[in-house]
Design a protein around this motif. Structure first.
Motif, PDB file in Angstrom:
ATOM      1  N   SER A   8       1.348  15.288   6.740  1.00 36.44           N
ATOM      2  CA  SER A   8       1.926  14.714   5.358  1.00 36.44           C
ATOM      3  C   SER A   8       2.159  13.775   5.545  1.00 36.44           C
ATOM      4  O   SER A   8       1.999  12.902   4.240  1.00 36.44           O
ATOM      5  CB  SER A   8       3.166  15.771   5.792  1.00 36.44           C
ATOM      6  N   ASP A   9       2.725  12.670   6.771  1.00 39.51           N
ATOM      7  CA  ASP A   9       3.285  11.563   6.124  1.00 39.51           C
ATOM      8  C   ASP A   9       2.072  10.215   5.735  1.00 39.51           C
ATOM      9  O   ASP A   9       1.511   9.459   5.227  1.00 39.51           O
ATOM     10  CB  ASP A   9       3.564  11.505   7.659  1.00 39.51           C
ATOM     11  N   ILE A  10       0.515  10.994   6.456  1.00 41.55           N
ATOM     12  CA  ILE A  10      -0.426   9.913   6.023  1.00 41.55           C
ATOM     13  C   ILE A  10      -0.876  10.129   4.797  1.00 41.55           C
ATOM     14  O   ILE A  10      -1.096   9.519   4.070  1.00 41.55           O
ATOM     15  CB  ILE A  10      -1.689  10.590   6.923  1.00 41.55           C
ATOM     16  N   ARG A  11      -0.630  11.293   3.633  1.00 49.35           N
ATOM     17  CA  ARG A  11      -1.504  12.170   2.747  1.00 49.35           C
ATOM     18  C   ARG A  11      -0.034  11.041   1.762  1.00 49.35           C
ATOM     19  O   ARG A  11      -0.011  10.843   0.587  1.00 49.35           O
ATOM     20  CB  ARG A  11      -1.355  12.741   2.797  1.00 49.35           C
ATOM     21  N   ARG A  12       1.370  10.646   2.061  1.00 48.81           N
ATOM     22  CA  ARG A  12       2.112  10.574   1.589  1.00 48.81           C
ATOM     23  C   ARG A  12       2.077   8.899   0.656  1.00 48.81           C
ATOM     24  O   ARG A  12       2.913   8.445  -0.135  1.00 48.81           O
ATOM     25  CB  ARG A  12       3.339  10.917   1.714  1.00 48.81           C
ATOM     26  N   GLY A  13       1.021   8.218   1.612  1.00 41.03           N
ATOM     27  CA  GLY A  13       1.146   6.725   1.115  1.00 41.03           C
ATOM     28  C   GLY A  13       2.327   5.597   2.008  1.00 41.03           C
ATOM     29  O   GLY A  13       1.455   4.667   1.194  1.00 41.03           O
ATOM     30  N   THR A  14       2.332   5.855   2.900  1.00 44.02           N
ATOM     31  CA  THR A  14       3.093   4.458   3.532  1.00 44.02           C
ATOM     32  C   THR A  14       2.428   4.483   5.265  1.00 44.02           C
ATOM     33  O   THR A  14       1.685   4.690   5.565  1.00 44.02           O
ATOM     34  CB  THR A  14       4.484   5.750   4.021  1.00 44.02           C
ATOM     35  N   LEU A  15       2.970   3.503   5.300  1.00 46.15           N
ATOM     36  CA  LEU A  15       2.556   2.572   6.883  1.00 46.15           C
ATOM     37  C   LEU A  15       3.072   4.047   7.846  1.00 46.15           C
ATOM     38  O   LEU A  15       3.735   4.957   7.160  1.00 46.15           O
ATOM     39  CB  LEU A  15       2.792   1.688   6.868  1.00 46.15           C
ATOM     40  N   HIS A  16       2.229   3.781   9.439  1.00 43.14           N
ATOM     41  CA  HIS A  16       2.245   5.477   9.742  1.00 43.14           C
ATOM     42  C   HIS A  16       3.794   5.289  10.213  1.00 43.14           C
ATOM     43  O   HIS A  16       4.104   6.662  10.331  1.00 43.14           O
ATOM     44  CB  HIS A  16       1.268   5.034  11.349  1.00 43.14           C
ATOM     45  N   ASP A 161      11.719  -0.567  -5.030  1.00 42.41           N
ATOM     46  CA  ASP A 161      12.945   0.125  -4.271  1.00 42.41           C
ATOM     47  C   ASP A 161      11.527   1.373  -3.760  1.00 42.41           C
ATOM     48  O   ASP A 161      12.844   2.334  -3.390  1.00 42.41           O
ATOM     49  CB  ASP A 161      13.680   0.821  -4.918  1.00 42.41           C
ATOM     50  N   SER A 162      10.774   1.180  -3.239  1.00 45.67           N
ATOM     51  CA  SER A 162       9.898   1.555  -2.275  1.00 45.67           C
ATOM     52  C   SER A 162       8.639   0.969  -1.110  1.00 45.67           C
ATOM     53  O   SER A 162       7.968   0.258  -1.349  1.00 45.67           O
ATOM     54  CB  SER A 162       8.529   2.876  -3.010  1.00 45.67           C
ATOM     55  N   ASN A 163       8.753   2.033  -0.145  1.00 49.39           N
ATOM     56  CA  ASN A 163       7.092   1.914   1.065  1.00 49.39           C
ATOM     57  C   ASN A 163       6.755   2.218   1.023  1.00 49.39           C
ATOM     58  O   ASN A 163       5.658   2.267   1.710  1.00 49.39           O
ATOM     59  CB  ASN A 163       8.326   1.906   2.440  1.00 49.39           C
ATOM     60  N   GLU A 164       6.257   2.730  -0.495  1.00 47.26           N
ATOM     61  CA  GLU A 164       4.590   2.918  -0.543  1.00 47.26           C
ATOM     62  C   GLU A 164       3.624   1.962  -0.707  1.00 47.26           C
ATOM     63  O   GLU A 164       4.040   0.887  -1.215  1.00 47.26           O
ATOM     64  CB  GLU A 164       4.349   3.993  -2.077  1.00 47.26           C
ATOM     65  N   THR A 165       2.261   1.623   0.462  1.00 47.61           N
ATOM     66  CA  THR A 165       2.211   0.936   0.439  1.00 47.61           C
ATOM     67  C   THR A 165       0.346   1.559   0.022  1.00 47.61           C
ATOM     68  O   THR A 165      -0.415   2.805   0.038  1.00 47.61           O
ATOM     69  CB  THR A 165       1.481   0.812   2.255  1.00 47.61           C
ATOM     70  N   PHE A 166      -0.629  -0.194  -0.402  1.00 48.64           N
ATOM     71  CA  PHE A 166      -1.535  -0.133  -1.281  1.00 48.64           C
ATOM     72  C   PHE A 166      -2.461  -0.630  -0.215  1.00 48.64           C
ATOM     73  O   PHE A 166      -1.920  -1.626   0.119  1.00 48.64           O
ATOM     74  CB  PHE A 166      -1.649  -0.146  -3.074  1.00 48.64           C
ATOM     75  N   LEU A 167      -3.287  -0.859  -0.233  1.00 48.07           N
ATOM     76  CA  LEU A 167      -4.544  -1.581   0.523  1.00 48.07           C
ATOM     77  C   LEU A 167      -5.503  -2.107  -0.731  1.00 48.07           C
ATOM     78  O   LEU A 167      -5.759  -1.437  -2.173  1.00 48.07           O
ATOM     79  CB  LEU A 167      -5.690  -0.622   0.723  1.00 48.07           C
ATOM     80  N   VAL A 168      -5.316  -3.317  -0.810  1.00 52.30           N
ATOM     81  CA  VAL A 168      -5.862  -4.322  -1.395  1.00 52.30           C
ATOM     82  C   VAL A 168      -6.977  -4.750  -1.065  1.00 52.30           C
ATOM     83  O   VAL A 168      -7.005  -5.645  -0.230  1.00 52.30           O
ATOM     84  CB  VAL A 168      -5.022  -5.214  -2.652  1.00 52.30           C
ATOM     85  N   ASP A 169      -7.969  -5.441  -1.952  1.00 47.86           N
ATOM     86  CA  ASP A 169      -8.982  -6.229  -1.435  1.00 47.86           C
ATOM     87  C   ASP A 169      -9.820  -7.032  -2.427  1.00 47.86           C
ATOM     88  O   ASP A 169     -10.678  -5.894  -3.181  1.00 47.86           O
ATOM     89  CB  ASP A 169     -10.175  -4.831  -0.984  1.00 47.86           C
ATOM     90  N   VAL A 170     -10.027  -7.862  -3.084  1.00 50.06           N
ATOM     91  CA  VAL A 170     -10.824  -8.724  -3.766  1.00 50.06           C
ATOM     92  C   VAL A 170     -12.348  -9.152  -3.254  1.00 50.06           C
ATOM     93  O   VAL A 170     -12.544 -10.526  -3.722  1.00 50.06           O
ATOM     94  CB  VAL A 170      -9.985  -9.620  -4.582  1.00 50.06           C
ATOM     95  N   GLY A 171     -12.718  -8.899  -2.087  1.00 47.54           N
ATOM     96  CA  GLY A 171     -13.434  -9.435  -1.778  1.00 47.54           C
ATOM     97  C   GLY A 171     -14.623  -9.047  -0.602  1.00 47.54           C
ATOM     98  O   GLY A 171     -15.035  -9.403  -0.059  1.00 47.54           O
ATOM     99  N   ALA A 178     -11.421  -2.238  -7.459  1.00 54.90           N
ATOM    100  CA  ALA A 178     -11.273  -2.369  -9.308  1.00 54.90           C
ATOM    101  C   ALA A 178      -9.877  -2.506  -9.165  1.00 54.90           C
ATOM    102  O   ALA A 178      -9.187  -3.180 -10.088  1.00 54.90           O
ATOM    103  CB  ALA A 178     -12.343  -2.115 -10.027  1.00 54.90           C
ATOM    104  N   GLN A 179      -9.615  -1.654  -8.548  1.00 57.44           N
ATOM    105  CA  GLN A 179      -7.658  -1.218  -8.102  1.00 57.44           C
ATOM    106  C   GLN A 179      -7.367  -1.298  -7.283  1.00 57.44           C
ATOM    107  O   GLN A 179      -8.123  -0.959  -5.872  1.00 57.44           O
ATOM    108  CB  GLN A 179      -7.148  -0.392  -9.557  1.00 57.44           C
ATOM    109  N   PRO A 180      -6.164  -1.234  -6.670  1.00 55.14           N
ATOM    110  CA  PRO A 180      -4.468  -0.863  -5.250  1.00 55.14           C
ATOM    111  C   PRO A 180      -5.942   0.631  -5.603  1.00 55.14           C
ATOM    112  O   PRO A 180      -5.435   1.237  -5.991  1.00 55.14           O
ATOM    113  CB  PRO A 180      -3.520  -1.305  -5.837  1.00 55.14           C
ATOM    114  N   ILE A 181      -5.683   0.990  -3.572  1.00 58.87           N
ATOM    115  CA  ILE A 181      -5.760   2.611  -3.471  1.00 58.87           C
ATOM    116  C   ILE A 181      -4.743   2.542  -2.724  1.00 58.87           C
ATOM    117  O   ILE A 181      -4.160   2.279  -0.998  1.00 58.87           O
ATOM    118  CB  ILE A 181      -6.676   2.692  -2.945  1.00 58.87           C
ATOM    119  N   LEU A 182      -3.476   3.986  -2.958  1.00 60.87           N
ATOM    120  CA  LEU A 182      -2.422   4.182  -1.991  1.00 60.87           C
ATOM    121  C   LEU A 182      -2.944   4.621  -0.506  1.00 60.87           C
ATOM    122  O   LEU A 182      -4.799   4.906  -0.243  1.00 60.87           O
ATOM    123  CB  LEU A 182      -2.481   5.903  -2.752  1.00 60.87           C
ATOM    124  N   LEU A 183      -2.180   4.310  -0.097  1.00 55.87           N
ATOM    125  CA  LEU A 183      -2.854   4.472   1.579  1.00 55.87           C
ATOM    126  C   LEU A 183      -2.782   5.676   2.021  1.00 55.87           C
ATOM    127  O   LEU A 183      -1.882   6.297   2.698  1.00 55.87           O
ATOM    128  CB  LEU A 183      -2.086   3.699   2.685  1.00 55.87           C
TER     129      LEU A 183
END
Length: 350
Positions: A8-16, A161-171, A178-183
């Motif tokens: 459930s921690d993985i699904r919610r989108g924060t670092l481990h 005010d959140s530790n929700e984390t997204f993967l970003v890649d422009v390269g 084309a947009q950030p994706i939630l971890l």
């Protein structure tokens, strides 16, 4: 460090371990941030004082806007590797800024994401960089054959005010985000790619030596998906010397990646309203790909618009179609190298 969080921690989108990314001062000045915003044609005007005072609206929406504008401004390309005397890709913050913002040229992942990370930090985003192992097996296959750590990615916490984390890649070139994706590995965590109807998702997997790996997967058709892994990454932080070392290996060491063996140019363009209607307004970009031929792709449709018979034609196409300024005399630097058209076997980009 072993992975302790539950599914459930993985699904919610924060670092481990629920970490918050700390703010880090950018290696770019406020003046350079302003130059970049102008270069990518970000609509709202900010002054250096605004940026220094933290007035830029740091949020997920603006992160998505900045990512798309960067993608359509700077081509993904490795021409400096083949059309310069030292065959060197300068991915230092100074070199990448000069190449992209001042010269309006492009780079590959290390140059692109180095600039993007520095600009995000300069605007007030909490972000850090990681490294990934690219799957050398083409899409539409379940097999994997990973490179060493040869691709740069970015982790961003765009909500103040959140530790929700997204993967970003422009390269990443062809099948680029084309947009950030939630971890998150939630089944619903699927985003459209830069050439819709292609899409991306994140899954968990394991490298034989690690229990912390994530996979970025891609499908050519988000409505009827057949997923394949494009790269694997952990949440570990890497730094500028790591990226410089990895880039040197990519550009100079035989056998690491495709870049030594091909001239790669990918350029994204915002689609016309008519083209966007064709794919139900889900599309945001089309793309042109150049190697020994130039292909135009809109949605899932691709057509060859030019066959390149010699280096003079390829250099001319780079200038006129992709807006990459290569002098005709630079053809001498690619002579005898594998990507030279006289020796070339076309490499598939996507």
């Amino acid at each position: 460090m072993s992975f302790q969080a539950g599914d459930s921690d993985i699904r919610r989108g924060t670092l481990h371990d629920g970490r918050w990314i700390k703010p880090v001062t950018s290696y770019y000045s406020t003046s350079e941030v302003i130059q970049w915003l102008s270069c990518i044609e970000y609509e709202t005007t900010f002054t250096e004082q605004d940026i220094a005072s933290g007035l830029f609206p740091v949020n997920l929406h603006n992160l998505s806007v900045l990512m798309r504008l960067h993608l359509v401004t700077f081509p993904f390309e490795n021409t400096a590797m083949h059309y310069t005397a030292d065959h060197y890709m300068d991915v230092s913050p100074e070199g990448a800024f000069r190449r992209l913002v001042k010269e309006r040229q492009g780079s590959y992942c290390f140059g692109q994401n180095t600039v993007f990370l520095g600009m995000l930090r300069g605007l007030g985003y909490r972000a850090y960089s990681g490294l990934a192992r690219v799957n050398k097996i083409p899409p539409d296959s379940d097999d994997v054959d990973y490179t060493p750590l040869t691709h740069m990615v970015i982790f961003v916490q765009p909500i103040i005010d959140s530790n929700e984390t997204f993967l970003v890649d422009v390269g990443f070139g062809g099948p680029n985000l084309a947009q950030p994706i939630l971890l998150s590995n939630a089944e619903t965590n699927v985003v459209l790619g830069a050439a819709p109807p292609a899409g991306h998702r994140l899954t968990r997997g394991s490298h034989p030596s690690s229990s912390l790996d994530w996979h970025l997967e891609v499908t050519r058709d988000i409505e009827n998906p057949t997923w394949s892994i494009r790269y694997a990454f952990s949440e570990a932080e890497f730094f500028l010397p790591d990226h410089a070392s990895a880039s040197f290996s990519v550009s100079m060491a035989p056998g690491q990646t495709m870049f030594r063996y091909d001239v790669i140019i990918v350029k994204y363009f915002l689609m016309s309203e008519e083209e966007s209607e064709i794919i139900e307004k889900t599309g945001i970009m089309e793309r042109l790909v150049g190697a020994c031929r130039v292909k135009r792709q809109v949605g899932s449709k691709s057509e060859v618009i030019m066959e390149l018979k010699d280096e003079a034609e390829r250099i001319r196409a780079a200038r006129e179609i992709f807006e990459i300024n290569i002098d005709e005399s630079a053809a001498k630097y690619i002579e005898g190298r594998v990507p030279a058209i006289s020796k070339h076997t076309d490499v598939k980009v996507d």
